[in-house]
Design a protein around this motif. Sequence first.
Motif, mmCIF file in Angstrom:
data_model
loop_
_atom_site.group_PDB
_atom_site.id
_atom_site.type_symbol
_atom_site.label_atom_id
_atom_site.label_comp_id
_atom_site.label_asym_id
_atom_site.label_seq_id
_atom_site.Cartn_x
_atom_site.Cartn_y
_atom_site.Cartn_z
ATOM 1 N N ARG A 359 0.836 -1.209 0.000
ATOM 2 C CA ARG A 359 0.000 0.000 0.000
ATOM 3 C C ARG A 359 0.866 1.253 0.000
ATOM 4 N NH1 ARG A 359 -1.170 3.224 4.011
ATOM 5 N NH2 ARG A 359 -0.258 1.728 5.471
ATOM 6 N N ARG A 360 1.915 1.262 0.800
ATOM 7 C CA ARG A 360 2.764 2.439 0.891
ATOM 8 C C ARG A 360 3.464 2.710 -0.437
ATOM 9 N NH1 ARG A 360 2.002 6.481 3.516
ATOM 10 N NH2 ARG A 360 2.163 7.300 1.411
ATOM 11 N N ASP A 361 3.921 1.651 -1.122
ATOM 12 C CA ASP A 361 4.592 1.836 -2.412
ATOM 13 C C ASP A 361 3.628 2.387 -3.460
ATOM 14 O OD1 ASP A 361 6.825 0.771 -1.202
ATOM 15 O OD2 ASP A 361 6.418 -1.276 -1.893
ATOM 16 N N MET A 362 2.387 1.887 -3.444
ATOM 17 C CA MET A 362 1.418 2.354 -4.428
ATOM 18 C C MET A 362 1.058 3.827 -4.182
ATOM 19 S SD MET A 362 -2.114 2.959 -4.897
ATOM 20 C CE MET A 362 -2.929 2.021 -3.614
ATOM 21 N N LEU A 363 0.920 4.212 -2.922
ATOM 22 C CA LEU A 363 0.598 5.611 -2.625
ATOM 23 C C LEU A 363 1.767 6.536 -2.957
ATOM 24 C CD1 LEU A 363 -1.345 5.221 0.752
ATOM 25 C CD2 LEU A 363 -2.279 5.549 -1.538
ATOM 26 N N ASP A 364 2.999 6.039 -2.816
ATOM 27 C CA ASP A 364 4.157 6.865 -3.171
ATOM 28 C C ASP A 364 4.200 7.137 -4.671
ATOM 29 O OD1 ASP A 364 4.922 6.953 -0.541
ATOM 30 O OD2 ASP A 364 6.350 5.290 -0.693
ATOM 31 N N VAL A 365 3.760 6.184 -5.482
ATOM 32 C CA VAL A 365 3.720 6.405 -6.929
ATOM 33 C C VAL A 365 2.751 7.535 -7.277
ATOM 34 C CG1 VAL A 365 3.117 5.336 -9.142
ATOM 35 C CG2 VAL A 365 4.398 4.042 -7.433
ATOM 36 N N LEU A 366 1.673 7.656 -6.515
ATOM 37 C CA LEU A 366 0.654 8.680 -6.779
ATOM 38 C C LEU A 366 0.967 10.020 -6.118
ATOM 39 C CD1 LEU A 366 -2.540 6.497 -6.237
ATOM 40 C CD2 LEU A 366 -1.484 7.148 -8.410
ATOM 41 N N ASP A 367 2.114 10.113 -5.465
ATOM 42 C CA ASP A 367 2.462 11.341 -4.745
ATOM 43 C C ASP A 367 2.956 12.392 -5.734
ATOM 44 O OD1 ASP A 367 2.887 13.137 -2.770
ATOM 45 O OD2 ASP A 367 4.680 12.168 -1.933
ATOM 46 N N LEU A 368 2.033 12.917 -6.519
ATOM 47 C CA LEU A 368 2.317 13.948 -7.528
ATOM 48 C C LEU A 368 1.366 15.119 -7.292
ATOM 49 C CD1 LEU A 368 2.692 11.669 -10.684
ATOM 50 C CD2 LEU A 368 4.528 12.709 -9.343
ATOM 51 N N PRO A 369 1.804 16.337 -7.522
ATOM 52 C CA PRO A 369 0.959 17.504 -7.183
ATOM 53 C C PRO A 369 -0.338 17.588 -7.970
ATOM 54 C CG PRO A 369 2.917 18.169 -8.407
ATOM 55 C CD PRO A 369 3.116 16.735 -8.061
ATOM 56 N N GLU A 370 -0.358 17.098 -9.219
ATOM 57 C CA GLU A 370 -1.564 17.245 -10.045
ATOM 58 C C GLU A 370 -2.557 16.111 -9.883
ATOM 59 O OE1 GLU A 370 1.642 15.416 -12.760
ATOM 60 O OE2 GLU A 370 1.488 16.852 -11.098
ATOM 61 N N VAL A 371 -2.217 15.102 -9.073
ATOM 62 C CA VAL A 371 -3.075 13.926 -8.926
ATOM 63 C C VAL A 371 -3.940 14.079 -7.676
ATOM 64 C CG1 VAL A 371 -3.140 11.434 -8.593
ATOM 65 C CG2 VAL A 371 -1.418 12.450 -10.111
ATOM 66 N N ASN A 372 -5.257 13.981 -7.860
ATOM 67 C CA ASN A 372 -6.207 13.985 -6.749
ATOM 68 C C ASN A 372 -6.663 12.555 -6.477
ATOM 69 O OD1 ASN A 372 -6.393 16.944 -6.580
ATOM 70 N ND2 ASN A 372 -7.446 16.773 -8.547
ATOM 71 N N ARG A 373 -6.785 12.201 -5.224
ATOM 72 C CA ARG A 373 -7.158 10.835 -4.869
ATOM 73 C C ARG A 373 -8.645 10.750 -4.555
ATOM 74 N NH1 ARG A 373 -2.216 9.121 -0.753
ATOM 75 N NH2 ARG A 373 -0.504 9.801 -2.123
ATOM 76 N N LEU A 374 -9.249 9.687 -5.056
ATOM 77 C CA LEU A 374 -10.647 9.364 -4.763
ATOM 78 C C LEU A 374 -10.656 8.014 -4.039
ATOM 79 C CD1 LEU A 374 -12.499 10.318 -8.081
ATOM 80 C CD2 LEU A 374 -12.712 11.447 -5.866
ATOM 81 N N LEU A 375 -11.065 8.017 -2.780
ATOM 82 C CA LEU A 375 -11.114 6.778 -2.011
ATOM 83 C C LEU A 375 -12.441 6.074 -2.297
ATOM 84 C CD1 LEU A 375 -9.919 4.873 0.091
ATOM 85 C CD2 LEU A 375 -10.903 6.332 1.885
ATOM 86 N N VAL A 376 -12.352 4.859 -2.787
ATOM 87 C CA VAL A 376 -13.544 4.080 -3.133
ATOM 88 C C VAL A 376 -13.878 3.187 -1.946
ATOM 89 C CG1 VAL A 376 -14.578 2.489 -4.773
ATOM 90 C CG2 VAL A 376 -12.870 4.143 -5.551
ATOM 91 N N LEU A 377 -15.110 3.320 -1.421
ATOM 92 C CA LEU A 377 -15.554 2.570 -0.246
ATOM 93 C C LEU A 377 -16.732 1.685 -0.604
ATOM 94 C CD1 LEU A 377 -15.500 5.458 2.411
ATOM 95 C CD2 LEU A 377 -13.769 3.683 2.084
ATOM 96 N N ASN A 378 -16.701 0.472 -0.113
ATOM 97 C CA ASN A 378 -17.799 -0.471 -0.306
ATOM 98 C C ASN A 378 -18.867 -0.203 0.754
ATOM 99 O OD1 ASN A 378 -19.514 -2.599 -0.751
ATOM 100 N ND2 ASN A 378 -17.995 -4.200 -0.435
ATOM 101 N N ALA A 379 -20.064 0.179 0.341
ATOM 102 C CA ALA A 379 -21.123 0.516 1.283
ATOM 103 C C ALA A 379 -21.577 -0.678 2.101
ATOM 104 C CB ALA A 379 -22.325 1.104 0.534
#
Length: 486
Positions: A359-379
């Motif tokens: 998880r930490r490696d995947m989040l580090d790849v997305l650590d870019l200023p122009e990228v916004n994160r959308l957390l997908v949650l299972n209701a």
Amino acid sequence: MNIKRFHAPTAREALAKARMAFGDGTLILSNRPTPNGVEVVATAEESLSALDEPTQVATPPRSAGRLEAATIEERPARNPVHQDTEQLAMSTLSFQDYVRERMLRRRHDALGESDLSDAGRQAQPSEPTPAPRPASAPVQRHNPLKSAPNAAASRVRREPAAAAPATSLAGQKNLMHELQAMKDLIEDRFNTLSWLGQARQNPIQSNLMLKLIRGGYSPALARTILERLPDDLNAAESVRWLMEVLERNLKTDAAMLPLYEQGGTYALVGSTGVGKTTTTAKLAALCARIHGPASVGLITLDTYRVGAHEQLRSYGRMLGIVAHLAHDQAALQDLLGLLSSKKMVLIDTTGVAPRDPRRRDMLDVLDLPEVNRLLVLNAGSHGDTLEDTLVAFKTSGTQQAILTKVDEAVKLGPAVDALIRHQLLLRGVTNGQRVPEDWETADAHALVATSMRSPARSAFDPKASELNFFFSHSPEQPRERGLVDA
């Protein structure tokens, strides 16, 4: 021998009378309380010289019983208090030293130094019986509280005093820790009893609490909200007030443009199987319907799951959009530069568990200023599962989320509860697998109303008599205070 008794209302006045009669060399033989005050028996130091004269005379033989009794009397007592009182009579100054020494001993005992003090007293050698003195020699009385018998005993006495600061500091820390733990326990018990008593007196509040717990809301949030329930509302007004509070605290993008019209670069993250790839396809289809297929860019980072790239590529072919694959952050930056002219760029990521090391490696790849994160949650997930996911994928700044699989959720209470407590901005809801039909805008009123509908009774629903167990051992979490806007 000149011995006199002095009576006075207090011990201080009796001692003053004795000193006026015998001067500075006053010896206090005894004192005792009387019905009218205090009685003090005193004499002068010069009177003791007459007691030393018989010591020159040979001591007559004594019987075995008396000899044994004398031996027992001459043996030093183990108790320091008895040993002090069996010494020669004290003067007024010696009496003050004795009181000071006893206060120091009691303070050391209170700080846990009784063992060291006992060791010091055992190391002191017993004092030899003083030899008889000539009649002409002045009387030299020994004060056991002023000086030690020898250097070794003095050294033993000083050792506990040297260790006192460190030991006393540790004892004070332990005492403060225990007092704080006791304070927290008492506050928790009193808060629980106060809440339960109030719930019994107010049946409306108790029924609302039961309704929230059965709907899947956490006891912490339910209690925080119902503590602010006005007292002048009837049952129907209380339900409306409760739903309004929940709607007001559930943040949605109702006042903003929809996600697919607003545009931007978004990376969909979350646990495995929550519907990230399908949600990505729905957003791409909605944006392509309004702005055209050329306005959408698709990127996937999912290189772990077999066929993940092919699944997103199949959705792209249906929409006339090319899906790209990025293996690392450098490739992702190159693709983002290539797709910078697109209205909306969607990044599908690998699904990882909250405690997965990747998880930490995947989040580090997305650590870019122009990228916004959308957390997908299972209701349909359990409340604890949602809590674990939110904590693991928490980011700085405004956090945005998408709620998926609403049609599969038996209770929406856990999902709404988690969104409220963590103050996430809900950007959309999906309720099926159809692309893009099963996409809905986030409607706080509809979500809260669905969560408050009583589902079919199950074995997991508590009864009214079981509400005590929800609060008997659950201290209120600090972050819940001030969270709800009532």
